[in-house]
Enzyme design. Structure first.
Site, PDB file in Angstrom:
ATOM      1  N   TYR A   1       0.897  -1.111  -0.108  1.00  0.00           N
ATOM      2  CA  TYR A   1      -0.299  -0.340  -0.106  1.00  0.00           C
ATOM      3  C   TYR A   1       1.036   1.418  -0.170  1.00  0.00           C
ATOM      4  O   TYR A   1       1.501   1.373   0.735  1.00  0.00           O
ATOM      5  CB  TYR A   1      -0.931   0.450   1.302  1.00  0.00           C
TER       6      TYR A   1
ATOM      7  N   ASP B   1      -0.458  15.971   6.171  1.00  0.00           N
ATOM      8  CA  ASP B   1      -1.595  14.936   4.755  1.00  0.00           C
ATOM      9  C   ASP B   1      -2.959  15.800   4.036  1.00  0.00           C
ATOM     10  O   ASP B   1      -3.938  15.803   4.581  1.00  0.00           O
ATOM     11  CB  ASP B   1      -1.951  13.553   5.658  1.00  0.00           C
TER      12      ASP B   1
ATOM     13  N   ASP C   1      -2.869   5.388  -2.808  1.00  0.00           N
ATOM     14  CA  ASP C   1      -3.822   7.258  -2.344  1.00  0.00           C
ATOM     15  C   ASP C   1      -4.169   7.707  -3.423  1.00  0.00           C
ATOM     16  O   ASP C   1      -2.504   8.856  -2.957  1.00  0.00           O
ATOM     17  CB  ASP C   1      -3.514   6.823  -1.081  1.00  0.00           C
TER      18      ASP C   1
ATOM     19  N   ASP D   1      -6.270  10.559  -3.432  1.00  0.00           N
ATOM     20  CA  ASP D   1      -6.240  11.665  -3.399  1.00  0.00           C
ATOM     21  C   ASP D   1      -8.349  11.844  -3.425  1.00  0.00           C
ATOM     22  O   ASP D   1      -8.822  10.666  -3.682  1.00  0.00           O
ATOM     23  CB  ASP D   1      -6.011  12.672  -2.542  1.00  0.00           C
TER      24      ASP D   1
ATOM     25  N   HIS E   1      -7.532   4.657  -4.803  1.00  0.00           N
ATOM     26  CA  HIS E   1      -8.859   4.678  -4.470  1.00  0.00           C
ATOM     27  C   HIS E   1      -8.717   6.138  -4.456  1.00  0.00           C
ATOM     28  O   HIS E   1      -7.626   7.126  -4.294  1.00  0.00           O
ATOM     29  CB  HIS E   1      -9.276   4.044  -2.782  1.00  0.00           C
TER      30      HIS E   1
ATOM     31  N   GLU F   1     -11.160   9.794  -3.254  1.00  0.00           N
ATOM     32  CA  GLU F   1     -11.946   9.508  -2.052  1.00  0.00           C
ATOM     33  C   GLU F   1     -13.089  10.867  -2.238  1.00  0.00           C
ATOM     34  O   GLU F   1     -13.677  11.793  -2.877  1.00  0.00           O
ATOM     35  CB  GLU F   1     -11.462  10.206  -0.508  1.00  0.00           C
TER      36      GLU F   1
ATOM     37  N   CYS G   1      -6.013  14.682   6.183  1.00  0.00           N
ATOM     38  CA  CYS G   1      -5.497  13.410   7.218  1.00  0.00           C
ATOM     39  C   CYS G   1      -7.371  12.777   7.433  1.00  0.00           C
ATOM     40  O   CYS G   1      -8.273  13.426   7.991  1.00  0.00           O
ATOM     41  CB  CYS G   1      -4.967  13.233   7.589  1.00  0.00           C
TER      42      CYS G   1
ATOM     43  N   ARG H   1     -13.296   5.526  -1.765  1.00  0.00           N
ATOM     44  CA  ARG H   1     -13.131   5.736  -0.995  1.00  0.00           C
ATOM     45  C   ARG H   1     -14.138   6.237   0.471  1.00  0.00           C
ATOM     46  O   ARG H   1     -14.210   7.996  -0.568  1.00  0.00           O
ATOM     47  CB  ARG H   1     -11.684   6.049  -0.072  1.00  0.00           C
TER      48      ARG H   1
ATOM     49  N   GLU I   1     -13.631   4.860   5.403  1.00  0.00           N
ATOM     50  CA  GLU I   1     -12.284   5.456   6.177  1.00  0.00           C
ATOM     51  C   GLU I   1     -13.307   5.091   7.771  1.00  0.00           C
ATOM     52  O   GLU I   1     -14.376   6.059   7.755  1.00  0.00           O
ATOM     53  CB  GLU I   1     -12.349   6.470   5.755  1.00  0.00           C
TER      54      GLU I   1
ATOM     55  N   ASN J   1      -8.816  -0.044   7.568  1.00  0.00           N
ATOM     56  CA  ASN J   1      -7.626   1.107   7.609  1.00  0.00           C
ATOM     57  C   ASN J   1      -7.297   0.354   8.548  1.00  0.00           C
ATOM     58  O   ASN J   1      -8.263   0.990   9.671  1.00  0.00           O
ATOM     59  CB  ASN J   1      -7.486   2.136   7.126  1.00  0.00           C
TER      60      ASN J   1
END
Length: 303
Positions: free
Chosen positions: A48, A62, A89, A91, A116, A118, A126, A161, A195, A217
């Site tokens: 990951y 982040d 990731d 974002d 992914h 989101e 974050c 996500r 998440e 996660n």
């Protein structure tokens, strides 16, 4: 020697085959290419690549400061060093639907097995911070549809996500999350990353809501309890990530070593905590370079 022998297309195909079995796949977070190779050596199922880790690697928080170029470039460096599939990731897709489409094709070209996207607003933050805000359902759907329409390799995993669980307390937040997950699956998501789930029961409720692979996660110091891989498998999760764990451990060890240097002026007492030079050379496969060209490597490492 050099990079992985398995092509990105084969990594994606093999990953999809493993994912279809329903077993739980373990994806520790790699903080650089060498750690990805170690993850493979330790017999995990995949790698990951965390947006929080990529940000931290640049010395940034982040909060959506990294660019597609930075993320894709570093993700490529990591993915090409291992035979394992790598998920990154991405974002919010670095913009709106057309940007999302470009992001997916760029990550395909970088050799990733999946990504992914989101449903936070831009700029994101974050996932385990308070005060997150998510976009409306229509915008979230447009992002995932753009991602699914843009990919050229059908085996590239489009994961959606959703951070909506954190926007409301108790059953209301969980209901929002399951409803959003269903809409994202209908929009074309191959898998869901819910998440900040708080309990195993919440993961189980998400499992009951959608019939696609689910990611758990297990990041430390966040909203979720730290469940074992077996506990997550028992409630039907398909992928578990430890996104920042290896970076946290490495940075913690580095901090302690620097303290020792300040206090003692040497690291003799830390030798047992270090990766031996011989192990590093083995991980880097110096011997293969030796066989390829003895002018590159022509010595043995004594343990």
């Amino acid at each position: 020697m050099l990079y992985a022998q398995t092509t990105p297309a084969d990594k994606r195909r093999l990953f999809r085959e493993r994912l279809s079995t329903g077993e739980l796949l373990r994806f520790p977070g790699a903080f650089n290419p060498l750690s990805a190779r170690l993850i493979e050596r330790k017999s995990f199922d995949g790698v990951y690549i965390s947006g929080a880790v990529l940000s931290a690697d640049l010395g940034l928080p982040d909060i959506g400061l990294t660019t597609l170029t930075e993320v894709a470039g570093r993700a490529q460096q990591i993915a090409r060093m291992t035979e394992l599939p790598a998920i990154v990731d991405a974002d919010t897709g670095f913009g709106e639907p057309m940007n999302v489409a470009r992001t997916i094709q760029t990550l395909e070209d970088a050799g990733l097995a999946g990504a992914h996207i989101e449903d936070q607003i831009n700029p994101k933050r974050c996932g385990h911070l308070d005060g997150k805000a998510v976009v409306d359902e229509s915008t979230a759907i447009k992002r995932i549809r753009a991602a699914a329409d843009a990919r050229r390799d059908a085996n590239f995993l489009i994961m959606a996500r959703t951070d909506i669980r954190a926007t409301a307390d108790g059953p209301a937040g969980l209901a929002l999350a399951t409803d959003r997950a269903k809409a994202l699956v209908d929009a074309g998501a191959d898998a869901i990353f819910p998440e900040a789930m708080r309990t195993l029961e919440e993961f189980a409720a998400m499992r009951a809501a959608v019939d696609v692979p689910l990611l758990a996660n297990m990041t430390e110091f966040g909203k979720s309890e730290l469940f074992t891989a077996q506990q997550l498998a028992d409630v039907g999760m398909n992928i578990v990530i430890w996104p920042v764990s290896m970076l946290r451990i490495a940075m913690g060890a580095t901090g302690r070593a620097l303290d020792t240097l300040n206090e003692e002026g040497h690291l003799t007492g830390k030798l047992d905590e270090m990766q031996h030079r011989a192990d590093l050379y083995d991980l880097l496969d110096y011997e293969a370079y030796n066989h390829f060209d003895t002018s590159v490597f022509n010595f043995n490492v004594e343990r």
